[in-house]
Design an enzyme around this catalytic site. Sequence first.
Site, PDB file in Angstrom:
ATOM      1  N   GLY A  65       0.829  -1.204   0.000  1.00  0.00           N
ATOM      2  CA  GLY A  65       0.000   0.000   0.000  1.00  0.00           C
ATOM      3  C   GLY A  65       0.856   1.243   0.000  1.00  0.00           C
ATOM      4  O   GLY A  65       1.943   1.268   0.568  1.00  0.00           O
ATOM      5  N   GLY A  98      -0.575   8.888   1.387  1.00  0.00           N
ATOM      6  CA  GLY A  98       0.021  10.205   1.507  1.00  0.00           C
ATOM      7  C   GLY A  98       1.084  10.271   2.587  1.00  0.00           C
ATOM      8  O   GLY A  98       1.892  11.185   2.616  1.00  0.00           O
ATOM      9  N   PHE A  99       1.106   9.302   3.463  1.00  0.00           N
ATOM     10  CA  PHE A  99       1.988   9.408   4.602  1.00  0.00           C
ATOM     11  C   PHE A  99       3.158   8.443   4.576  1.00  0.00           C
ATOM     12  O   PHE A  99       3.946   8.414   5.489  1.00  0.00           O
ATOM     13  CB  PHE A  99       1.185   9.201   5.890  1.00  0.00           C
ATOM     14  N   GLY A 100       3.213   7.641   3.542  1.00  0.00           N
ATOM     15  CA  GLY A 100       4.321   6.708   3.491  1.00  0.00           C
ATOM     16  C   GLY A 100       3.924   5.437   2.786  1.00  0.00           C
ATOM     17  O   GLY A 100       2.932   5.394   2.051  1.00  0.00           O
ATOM     18  N   VAL A 112       3.428   1.098   2.885  1.00  0.00           N
ATOM     19  CA  VAL A 112       3.191  -0.082   3.710  1.00  0.00           C
ATOM     20  C   VAL A 112       3.787  -1.309   3.022  1.00  0.00           C
ATOM     21  O   VAL A 112       3.533  -1.545   1.840  1.00  0.00           O
ATOM     22  CB  VAL A 112       1.685  -0.317   3.942  1.00  0.00           C
ATOM     23  N   ASP A 141     -11.108   9.395  11.232  1.00  0.00           N
ATOM     24  CA  ASP A 141     -10.954   9.088   9.810  1.00  0.00           C
ATOM     25  C   ASP A 141     -11.467   7.690   9.512  1.00  0.00           C
ATOM     26  O   ASP A 141     -10.795   6.901   8.866  1.00  0.00           O
ATOM     27  CB  ASP A 141      -9.477   9.238   9.407  1.00  0.00           C
TER      28      ASP A 141
END
Length: 863
Positions: free
Chosen positions: A556, A559-561, A563, A676
Site C-alpha cells: 500500500g 500520503g503518509f508513506g 506499507v 478518519d
Amino acid sequence: MEATCSYLLLLSFFLLLPPRAFAAGAVADTFSKGRNITDNETLVSADGAFTMGFFSPGVSTKRYLGIWFSVSIDAVCWVANRGRPVNDNSGVLMVSDAGSLLLLDGSGQIVWSSNSTSNSPVEAQLINSGDLVLRNRGSTTMLWHSFDYPSNVLLSGMKVGNDFWSGAEWHLTSWRSADDPSPGAYRRVLDTTGGLPDNVVWQGNAKTFRTGPWNGLWFSGIPEVLSYSSLIEYRMEINSRQVTYGYIVKPGSAPTYVVLTDTGMVKRLVWDAKTQAWQTYYQGPRDVCDVYGKCGAFGLCNSSAAATSFCSCLKGFSPASPSAWNMKDTSGGCRRNVKLDCGGGRTTDGFLLLHAVKLPDTHNATVDKSITVDECRARCLANCSCLAYAAADIRGGGGGGSGCVMWTDDIVDLRYVDQGQDMYLRLAKIELPLPPPSSPSSSSRQFPTAVVAGASAAAVVAILIALLILVVVRKRRRRRRYTISAAPVPAPVVPYTEHQPSPTPSAPSADHQLSPAWSVPSVEPPSPASARTVPCVKLSSLKEATGNFSKSNIIGIGGFGIVYEGHLLDGRKVAVKRLHSSLIDEGGETFMREVEVMSTLKHDKLAQLLSYCHEGNERILVYEYMKNKSLNIYIFGEDPRLRALLNWERRLQIIRGVAMGVSYLHGLCKEVIHRDLKPSNILLDDNWRPKIADFGTTKQFVVDQTDPTLVQTAGYTAPEYILERYLTLKCDVYSFGVILLEIVSGQRNRTTPMLLSNAWESWNQGTINELLDSDVAHPKPELLFELERCVQIGLLCVQQSPDDRPTMAAVVTMLNSNISPIPPPKRPVPDGRTESPLRGADRSSTQEGASGTSRDSYTIYLT
Ligand SMILES: *[C@@H]1O[C@H](CO)[C@@H](O)[C@H](O)[C@H]1NC(C)=O
Ligand SMILES: *[C@@H]1O[C@H](CO)[C@@H](O)[C@H](O)[C@H]1NC(C)=O
Ligand SMILES: *[C@@H]1O[C@H](CO)[C@@H](O)[C@H](O)[C@H]1NC(C)=O
Ligand SMILES: *[C@@H]1O[C@H](CO)[C@@H](O)[C@H](O)[C@H]1NC(C)=O
Ligand SMILES: *[C@@H]1O[C@H](CO)[C@@H](O)[C@H](O)[C@H]1NC(C)=O
Ligand SMILES: *[C@@H]1O[C@H](CO)[C@@H](O)[C@H](O)[C@H]1NC(C)=O
C-alpha cells in the site's frame, strides 16, 4: 492545580453573572418567609458550586424550579415540579406560614409543595453539597431536604436504598426526555431485598441493567470505579437499620455526579475545567453483555465473542431451544445436560470454577457473611437445591474472599468482566474434569464423608468415561476459558484497599489492561513514564523482514508513506508502515506519543500495533497483517464476485464488529475519536472479521477538542465539522453511519450524492430491498429484517444534528438486539452540503486514501 482551576472558574463565574442575577445573589444561599424567589432570581450555595432557580430544559419553554451545577446550567441535578411545569415566567417560590416550601404559578395555584409543617418560622438554605434544606430558624434539625427526593442525579452525599425503620426508600427516576424532566421510563433502584445490594435499572417492571452486587469494595460489574477512586469514595451502609449506597467526593476533586439518562444509561460525569465540559468517566450498560439477561438462564456472556453472538451456555449446559439460539435469540437460556446427583444425605456433584465474572442476579440468593468460603462450599454441597456459590465479600479470606452467597434459582445475567469475581458452579461429576492427580485427598476432604465412603470401582469407571467425554468437549470448546478446580483456588487479589493509595488515572495497573472491554480512564494522555508501550524493534530486523523495503513487498502507498508486507523470523506476517521522511518530527516526541496512545488501545476489533521503530530519521509502525486487506475492495469491488464474497451474514458481522471497535475507542473515559473512519481503514481477517486501522490519527478527546489539523476524508465527514470545526465523538458516529449504508448498498456516498436520502426513502417506504447491493445474493427473510433495522440505525447515525445521533454504545446495543427500540430517523440533509465546504489543498482529497497533512498525524493506508 486542578483545584485552583475550578476555584478560578467559580470566581470568573461570579464575575460574569449578569447584574440581575447578581442582585438575586444578594439573598445568598438562604431565604425565609417574606422573601420570595421569582423566575428571574436564583439562590447560590455559599461556595458557589450550586445554583437554584427557574430554568427551561432543552428546547422546552416551560419553567421548572431546579438546582444545577453553577459551572454548567445543563447539569441539572434536582427538579421540584417535575411533572407540573409553570407555563410562563410567573412562578414564585415562597415559604408558607405552615412551614413548607410552596411553588406557585401566576394564578396563585400550588404547583409543588414540600408538604413539611412547622409551628415556628422556617428558612430554606441551598447548602454546599447542592442539598436544599428546610429547617427552623436557628435549629440544625432538618424538616425537609431535597436529597430525600432524588430526581435523576446522585450527588456526593446523597444516598439511595432503604431505611427499614422509617420505611423510606430512595431511588433515581429518569427524565422523560432531554426536554422534559417529568418522570420517564427508567428507574435506578438499589435492590436490597436480595442477597447483596445491587444497583438495578428498571424499565417498567423489566430489569434492563445491573451493576452487579456489592463485593465489599465496589459493585462487581463495574471495576472501572477503581480507576477513579482518587476522586470519590463509596459509602455503602449495610446494617439492620438501612441498606444504602452513596459516594463522597474527596476534597479538592472536580465536580462530579451520576445521572440516569432518559434512555436508561447510567453515567458518571466529571467536570473538566480545561475543556469546560463534562467528561464521561463511566457509562453503563457499556456493551451488549450488560443487557439484562442477554444470554438467558445458565448462559454466559462474553463481550469479545461477537462471532458467537456473545452468548454461550455454561459448561454442562446446552441451549434450551437450539433453533432459537441459532437464530441468535439467546434469551431462552440453557438447560442442564446431566442431572445432579444429590439426595439422601449424599452427593457425587462437584464444582466448576468460573473465573472473573460479574456475579449473576442475587435477588433470590441466600447470603451468610459470617462463614468462610470453604464453609460455604461445604454448605452448598450439602444442600441439594444449591446450584452455585461465591464469596460474599472479596476482602479477607487470605485473598479468596469471605462470606457466602448461594444460588438456588436460575443463574441469570452472568458475564465475564475485568477484575470480576470467582464463582463455583455445581455440576454432575461426569461433567467435571478429573482433579489433578496430586490432590485427590484435598478434594475428597471437601465432600461429605458419605461420598468418600461411597467411592468404588464404579466411580473409577465413571471417571474414565468422564475423561473421555472431557477430551471430546475440550476439543470442541477449546476457545472457552474455564479454570477448573477441585478445591477452592485463591482468587487473584485486587491490589486495592480503602486506605491504600489508589491507582491514579494515568497509571493503569496491569490488571486493567487485561480486558479489552474497557479502558482505563485518563484525563491526561499517558505520560512516557507510565504508559506500557509496545516493544521497539531494530531497523535492521525490519529491513530483513521486508527485503530491505523492497518494491515487491509493497502492499500500500498513501500520503503518509509506504506499507510493506514483512516476514518475521518466526514465520508471522506483519504490515510495516514506514512514514514519509517529510513527516518526521524532530526528536520523535509526537511519534512516541502516538505510539503510546496506540499501545494502550487493545481490542479485537482494532488492528493491533505490534511494535515500532524509532531510529535516526526512521519512524516505522508494525501492525498485525490482515489477509483479506480492506473492506472497500469488496463492497465497492468492480468485479461482482468480490462483492458477492461478502454475503449478508458477513456484512452484518462487519457492521457489528466495526460498531464495537468504535464504541471501544469512544470507551468509557478515554474517549478517543478516530476521526478518519472509512472502508479503506477497516481491515478484514481470514474469517472476514473487521479490525479498525489507522486509529493513529486519533487524538484523545481530552487533549484538544478543536484541532485545526484534522484529517478526514470527503464523504465521511460530519457536517458540523466541515462547517464549524466542531469535533466530538459524534463525528465518528456520522462516519460510521455512512460506512454502514455503503456496506449495505455497495455505493460510495461521495460518488452517489443521493445515497443518504435514497436510503432514507427506501427505509421510509419499507422497500429496503431496492437499496441492497444486487450483486449479493438476496437475503433470507430474517436477515432482511435485520438489515432493515441496520439501515434505520445507519440513518440515525447520519442525522444532521450531532444530538440526534446515538452514541456508539447505543448503536452497539441496537445492533445486537432484535427488539430494542430504534427511534425513527429524520430525512438526512442532501449530501451535497457535506462536499462543498471541503476546500483548500490541505484537506481536500480527491481520491480516497489521500488526506490532509498534519505534522502530528500519521496516516498511511493499507490499500
Ligand atoms: C424580577 O421580576 C419582577 C417582576 O417582573 C420584578 O419586580 C423584580 O424587580 C425582578 N427582580 C430582579 C432581581 O430583577
Ligand atoms: C410572595 O408571593 C406570594 C404569592 O405570589 C404573594 O402573595 C406575596 O405577597 C409575595 N411576597 C413578597 C414579599 O413578595
Ligand atoms: C406533597 O403532597 C402532595 C399531595 O399529597 C403530593 O402529590 C406531592 O407529591 C407531595 N410532595 C412531596 C415533595 O412529597
Ligand atoms: C471471550 O471471547 C473471546 C473471543 O472468542 C476469547 O478470545 C476470550 O478468551 C473469551 N473470554 C473468556 C474469558 O473466555
Ligand atoms: C426470584 O424468585 C421469583 C419468585 O419465585 C421469580 O419470579 C424470579 O424470577 C426470581 N428471580 C431471579 C433473579 O431468579
Ligand atoms: C437449602 O438452601 C435453601 C436456600 O438457602 C434453604 O431455604 C433450604 O432450607 C436449605 N435446605 C436445607 C436442607 O438446608
